[in-house]
Design a protein around this motif. Structure first.
Motif, mmCIF file in Angstrom:
data_model
loop_
_atom_site.group_PDB
_atom_site.id
_atom_site.type_symbol
_atom_site.label_atom_id
_atom_site.label_comp_id
_atom_site.label_asym_id
_atom_site.label_seq_id
_atom_site.Cartn_x
_atom_site.Cartn_y
_atom_site.Cartn_z
ATOM 1 N N GLY A 87 0.768 -1.303 0.074
ATOM 2 C CA GLY A 87 -0.035 -0.093 0.168
ATOM 3 C C GLY A 87 0.793 1.313 0.038
ATOM 4 N N SER A 88 0.122 2.342 0.563
ATOM 5 C CA SER A 88 0.992 3.667 0.592
ATOM 6 C C SER A 88 2.266 3.864 1.040
ATOM 7 N N SER A 89 2.513 2.893 2.154
ATOM 8 C CA SER A 89 3.744 3.095 2.841
ATOM 9 C C SER A 89 5.143 2.508 1.799
ATOM 10 N N VAL A 90 4.890 2.114 0.565
ATOM 11 C CA VAL A 90 5.553 1.376 0.110
ATOM 12 C C VAL A 90 5.404 1.923 -1.607
ATOM 13 N N ASN A 91 4.329 2.330 -2.053
ATOM 14 C CA ASN A 91 4.237 2.672 -3.569
ATOM 15 C C ASN A 91 4.593 3.875 -3.769
ATOM 16 N N THR A 92 5.174 4.876 -2.805
ATOM 17 C CA THR A 92 5.640 6.037 -3.177
ATOM 18 C C THR A 92 4.501 6.992 -3.256
ATOM 19 N N ILE B 236 -2.246 -10.020 -4.415
ATOM 20 C CA ILE B 236 -2.525 -9.189 -5.418
ATOM 21 C C ILE B 236 -2.083 -7.640 -5.121
ATOM 22 N N ALA B 237 -2.649 -7.330 -3.603
ATOM 23 C CA ALA B 237 -2.354 -6.070 -2.936
ATOM 24 C C ALA B 237 -0.782 -5.586 -3.061
ATOM 25 N N LEU B 238 0.070 -6.627 -3.009
ATOM 26 C CA LEU B 238 1.191 -6.337 -2.994
ATOM 27 C C LEU B 238 1.785 -6.139 -4.518
ATOM 28 N N THR B 239 0.996 -6.922 -5.511
ATOM 29 C CA THR B 239 1.197 -6.563 -6.987
ATOM 30 C C THR B 239 0.836 -5.260 -7.289
ATOM 31 N N SER B 240 -0.370 -4.612 -6.823
ATOM 32 C CA SER B 240 -0.851 -3.323 -7.086
ATOM 33 C C SER B 240 0.107 -2.256 -6.444
ATOM 34 N N SER B 241 0.619 -2.578 -5.287
ATOM 35 C CA SER B 241 1.648 -1.808 -4.665
ATOM 36 C C SER B 241 2.872 -1.588 -5.924
ATOM 37 N N ASN C 216 -14.626 -4.554 -9.068
ATOM 38 C CA ASN C 216 -14.701 -3.057 -9.195
ATOM 39 C C ASN C 216 -14.026 -2.654 -7.827
ATOM 40 N N ILE C 217 -13.045 -1.969 -7.774
ATOM 41 C CA ILE C 217 -12.183 -1.658 -6.521
ATOM 42 C C ILE C 217 -13.218 -0.450 -5.919
ATOM 43 N N SER C 218 -13.968 0.258 -6.567
ATOM 44 C CA SER C 218 -14.853 1.295 -5.674
ATOM 45 C C SER C 218 -16.170 0.981 -5.721
ATOM 46 N N GLY D 14 -5.695 8.625 14.358
ATOM 47 C CA GLY D 14 -4.117 9.286 14.433
ATOM 48 C C GLY D 14 -3.862 9.888 13.229
ATOM 49 N N LYS D 15 -4.746 9.814 12.263
ATOM 50 C CA LYS D 15 -4.510 10.621 11.015
ATOM 51 C C LYS D 15 -4.834 12.036 11.050
ATOM 52 N N ARG D 16 -3.912 12.933 10.528
ATOM 53 C CA ARG D 16 -4.429 14.185 10.366
ATOM 54 C C ARG D 16 -4.911 14.704 9.225
ATOM 55 N N ASN E 245 -8.476 6.250 -1.187
ATOM 56 C CA ASN E 245 -7.217 6.764 -2.020
ATOM 57 C C ASN E 245 -6.442 6.203 -2.953
ATOM 58 N N PHE E 246 -6.661 4.724 -2.902
ATOM 59 C CA PHE E 246 -6.413 3.850 -3.877
ATOM 60 C C PHE E 246 -7.099 3.971 -5.066
ATOM 61 N N SER E 247 -8.440 4.241 -5.119
ATOM 62 C CA SER E 247 -9.405 4.532 -6.194
ATOM 63 C C SER E 247 -8.856 6.020 -6.686
ATOM 64 N N GLN F 235 -12.312 -1.112 -12.669
ATOM 65 C CA GLN F 235 -11.951 -2.250 -12.683
ATOM 66 C C GLN F 235 -10.733 -2.570 -12.124
ATOM 67 N N ASN F 236 -10.840 -3.579 -11.254
ATOM 68 C CA ASN F 236 -9.194 -4.062 -10.622
ATOM 69 C C ASN F 236 -8.508 -4.604 -11.889
ATOM 70 N N PRO F 237 -7.227 -3.715 -11.841
ATOM 71 C CA PRO F 237 -6.471 -4.430 -13.080
ATOM 72 C C PRO F 237 -6.033 -5.865 -12.925
HETATM 73 P P1 GTP Z 1 -3.609 5.249 2.148
HETATM 74 O O1 GTP Z 1 -5.232 5.637 2.327
HETATM 75 O O2 GTP Z 1 -2.847 6.127 2.190
HETATM 76 O O3 GTP Z 1 -3.484 4.011 3.236
HETATM 77 O O4 GTP Z 1 -3.664 4.527 0.848
HETATM 78 P P2 GTP Z 1 -3.380 2.857 0.544
HETATM 79 O O5 GTP Z 1 -2.991 2.801 -0.910
HETATM 80 O O6 GTP Z 1 -2.451 2.156 1.572
HETATM 81 O O7 GTP Z 1 -4.839 2.190 0.559
HETATM 82 P P3 GTP Z 1 -5.331 1.393 1.758
HETATM 83 O O8 GTP Z 1 -4.684 1.401 2.886
HETATM 84 O O9 GTP Z 1 -6.888 1.431 1.686
HETATM 85 O O10 GTP Z 1 -5.133 -0.175 0.956
HETATM 86 C C1 GTP Z 1 -3.897 -0.656 0.732
HETATM 87 C C2 GTP Z 1 -3.791 -1.339 -0.407
HETATM 88 O O11 GTP Z 1 -4.567 -2.458 -0.589
HETATM 89 C C3 GTP Z 1 -3.727 -0.468 -1.492
HETATM 90 O O12 GTP Z 1 -2.622 0.372 -2.012
HETATM 91 C C4 GTP Z 1 -4.329 -1.358 -2.641
HETATM 92 O O13 GTP Z 1 -3.102 -2.224 -3.246
HETATM 93 C C5 GTP Z 1 -5.075 -2.525 -1.763
HETATM 94 N N1 GTP Z 1 -6.432 -2.241 -1.999
HETATM 95 C C6 GTP Z 1 -7.133 -1.291 -1.333
HETATM 96 N N2 GTP Z 1 -8.313 -1.253 -1.579
HETATM 97 C C7 GTP Z 1 -8.482 -2.234 -2.639
HETATM 98 C C8 GTP Z 1 -9.500 -2.690 -3.517
HETATM 99 O O14 GTP Z 1 -10.698 -2.270 -3.193
HETATM 100 N N3 GTP Z 1 -9.526 -3.742 -4.407
HETATM 101 C C9 GTP Z 1 -8.148 -3.987 -4.207
HETATM 102 N N4 GTP Z 1 -7.970 -5.073 -5.172
HETATM 103 N N5 GTP Z 1 -7.264 -3.594 -3.640
HETATM 104 C C10 GTP Z 1 -7.395 -2.677 -2.966
#
Ligand code: GTP
Ligand code: MG
Length: 551
Positions: free
Chosen positions: A231-236, A332-337, A454-456, A543-545, A377-379, A446-448
């Motif tokens: 997720g956002s900790s590593v995807n920049t 898959i979430a790691l792949t998305s990252s 549907n990711i949203s 704890g998020k601002r 944020n991901f969407s 669409q989830n790639p």
């Molecule tokens: P932050 O809001 O900064 O935490 O962004 P984030 O990208 O880390 O989002 P979040 O913590 O909600 O989700 C972590 C990761 O999970 C995302 O970066 C995606 O890789 C994955 N993810 C989140 N939501 C979805 C979803 O609806 N579908 C899929 N396939 N992956 C998701």
């Protein structure tokens, strides 16, 4: 890790190929075997490249390379709760008995903490061997030799100096608005916002260390497991204060069971079986959740959310101040990252645009840290990528237009989605084009990697409408800036500051009939709040601002 059918990324690659200035690092990012990037490379072999001197702006490491290096660093690192006043010199001298220190930093999070990275792993072992269990009081300590220590002073009066702190929090809205107002133009504002919010080196180290500490706990059950941040900790695209998403990777453990034949025999582990992958995931997370709750120092508020679509354990890691989500079977979430990491590296403007859109969405409560019907944020990040894919032409601009491109991108992003036919079209990142919506979800992205999803899906019609209304209004605000130029007089807010002001009730009546008034009103409110020093940070329950201005 091979992902089936990721030839979709060919487009992205072709785009990268046309951009000679980023060609080298992109190719490097694309060359990791068994990754999304590798599939991409196989799809399209590039021709010769030319170095132009811009390469240092692009992260040079492959995703897996970066993850492995950071993980190894974290394994040589310890976390120490320190006394309030401590002499840095003496502290380092004391720890150096166990071996050379590579680097260290201090930070505050309900107490003073030090992160100390030794050069060798053995130093950690040596420190652990010298460390005592706490003296017995009324309560009984559960013995656990972690890498999280408590340092006490023998002589309370001897230390007086203060150490320099590394900041782990996002800027206050007051400070943010001040630096944004000082920028030269909107392009400069976008980059300033990125600089202020992006994860620092220290914060990134703290995130990897936290994963490593959790891995120590999980290793009690699964000795070969790896806890990987995603997720956002590593995807920049992570902002200071974002949550820490972790993936308990048991593949190493599982791969032990792959058949190794020796002569006529085949040896297998005796295992317990369960009816489905989901049940296995729930059982594993349930046990790890119990361990975190009962034995892991600093992990509080452990919640096992096992019936979610993606089961997880949520907890706070008190010492790092990070809100953590631990999942497993979520590759898959790691792949998305990794995919986002690559997109973020293709062009420095991608991250600046994503950060700005995320901040804008947060300022207007389009996103929230609480799950619900709002856009994530991901969407939003996917929408920015889609928008950049749809630009015509998606190639390098001329030198003359480079300067204004970032601000144009922001305006056009809002314009694009302010007019997008969400009622009939879906967003398809694989093909970089709109498609008919397969169902009636208000927002369909669409989830790639799991293309039938549907990711949203969570987003409802009213949240989508709010997004569209705000996008239209923001187009208009930026359009005015473009026509009039930045209204720089004293510390008068303009550009992004105007966009990031929280929406008031007046926004509702704005509708399609746009007038200059709402923006001016919001600017006035901000000015007054800055002047009277009433601007505050609001910290939400996690704890998020949030960017928010007290009015
Ligand atoms: P932050 O809001 O900064 O935490 O962004 P984030 O990208 O880390 O989002 P979040 O913590 O909600 O989700 C972590 C990761 O999970 C995302 O970066 C995606 O890789 C994955 N993810 C989140 N939501 C979805 C979803 O609806 N579908 C899929 N396939 N992956 C998701
Ligand atoms: Mg996250």
């Amino acid at each position: 890790m091979a992902v089936p059918g990721v030839g979709l990324l060919t487009r992205l690659h072709l785009y990268a190929q046309r951009r000679t200035r980023v060609q080298r690092p992109v190719l490097r990012l694309l060359s990791c075997p068994g990754t999304v990037a590798e599939d991409l490379r196989r799809d399209e072999q590039p021709s010769g490249s030319k170095e132009t001197g811009f390469e240092d702006k692009i992260p040079k490491k492959r995703f897996s390379e970066m993850q492995n290096e950071r993980r190894e660093q974290a394994q040589r690192t310890v976390l120490i709760h320190c006394p309030e006043k401590i002499s840095e010199k003496k502290f380092l001298k004391y720890l150096s008995q166990h071996g050379s220190i590579n680097n260290h930093f201090f930070y505050e999070s309900f107490g003073l903490y030090a992160v100390v990275e030794f050069c060798q792993k053995e130093s950690v072992r040596s420190l652990q061997n010298e460390t005592h269990a706490p003296s017995k009081g009324m309560e009984v300590a559960i013995p656990f030799r972690s890498r999280f220590f408590n340092l006490k002073l023998k002589n309370q009066t001897s230390e007086r100096s203060r150490v320099q702190m590394s900041n782990q929090l996002p800027p206050s809205s007051k400070k943010l608005f001040e630096v944004l107002c000082d920028a030269e133009n909107i392009d400069d504002q976008l980059n300033t916002l990125l600089k202020e919010f992006q994860l620092t080196e220290e914060n990134t180290k703290l995130r990897y260390l936290t994963c490593s500490l959790i891995e120590d706990i999980a290793a009690a059950y699964f000795p070969d497991c790896i806890v990987r941040p995603f997720g956002s900790s590593v995807n920049t695209f992570g902002k200071l204060g974002c949550d820490l998403d972790m993936f308990l990777d048991l593949n190493e453990t599982r791969s032990l069971s792959t058949h190794k034949t020796s002569g006529n025999f085949l040896m297998e582990f005796q295992v317990k079986n369960v009816p489905s992958e989901r049940i296995a995931t729930q059982k594993i997370l349930s046990v790890i959740g119990e361990c975190l709750d009962n034995f892991s120092p600093g992990c509080v508020g452990v919640q096992k959310i096992l019936n979610a679509r993606c089961p997880l354990v949520r907890f706070s890691h008190q010492a790092s101040g990070l809100q953590c989500d631990l999942t497993t079977n979520n590759r898959i979430a790691l792949t998305s990252s990794e995919l986002l990491y690559i997109y973020g590296a293709l062009d420095s403007r991608v991250r600046a645009l994503v950060f700005t859109v995320r901040c804008w969405a947060r300022a207007h409560s389009l996103t929230s840290s609480i799950p619900g019907a709002w856009i994530t944020n991901f969407s939003l990040t996917m929408m920015v990528i889609f928008f950049l894919q749809r630009r015509s032409p998606p190639i390098l601009p001329t030198l003359d237009s480079l300067q204004t491109l970032a601000e144009l991108l922001l305006k056009e992003f809002f314009e694009y989605f302010g007019n997008f036919a969400f009622n009939k079209n879906s967003i398809n990142i694989r093909q970089g084009r709109e498609q008919n919506k397969p169902d009636s979800s208000p927002l369909y992205i669409q989830n790639p990697f799991e293309t039938s999803l549907n990711i949203s899906k969570n987003v409802n019609q009213s949240q989508l409408q709010k997004f569209v209304d705000l996008a239209q209004e923001s187009t208009w605000i930026l359009q005015q800036e473009h026509l009039d130029g930045p209204s720089i007089s004293g510390n008068q807010p303009w550009g992004l500051v105007a966009l990031l002001l929280p929406s008031g009730a007046s926004r509702k009546s704005l509708g399609k009939k746009k007038s200059r008034k709402p923006a001016n009103e919001r600017i006035k409110v901000l000015l007054e709040s800055i002047k009277s020093n009433r601007t505050e940070n609001f910290t939400d329950t996690n704890g998020k601002r949030q960017i928010s201005t007290q009015t």
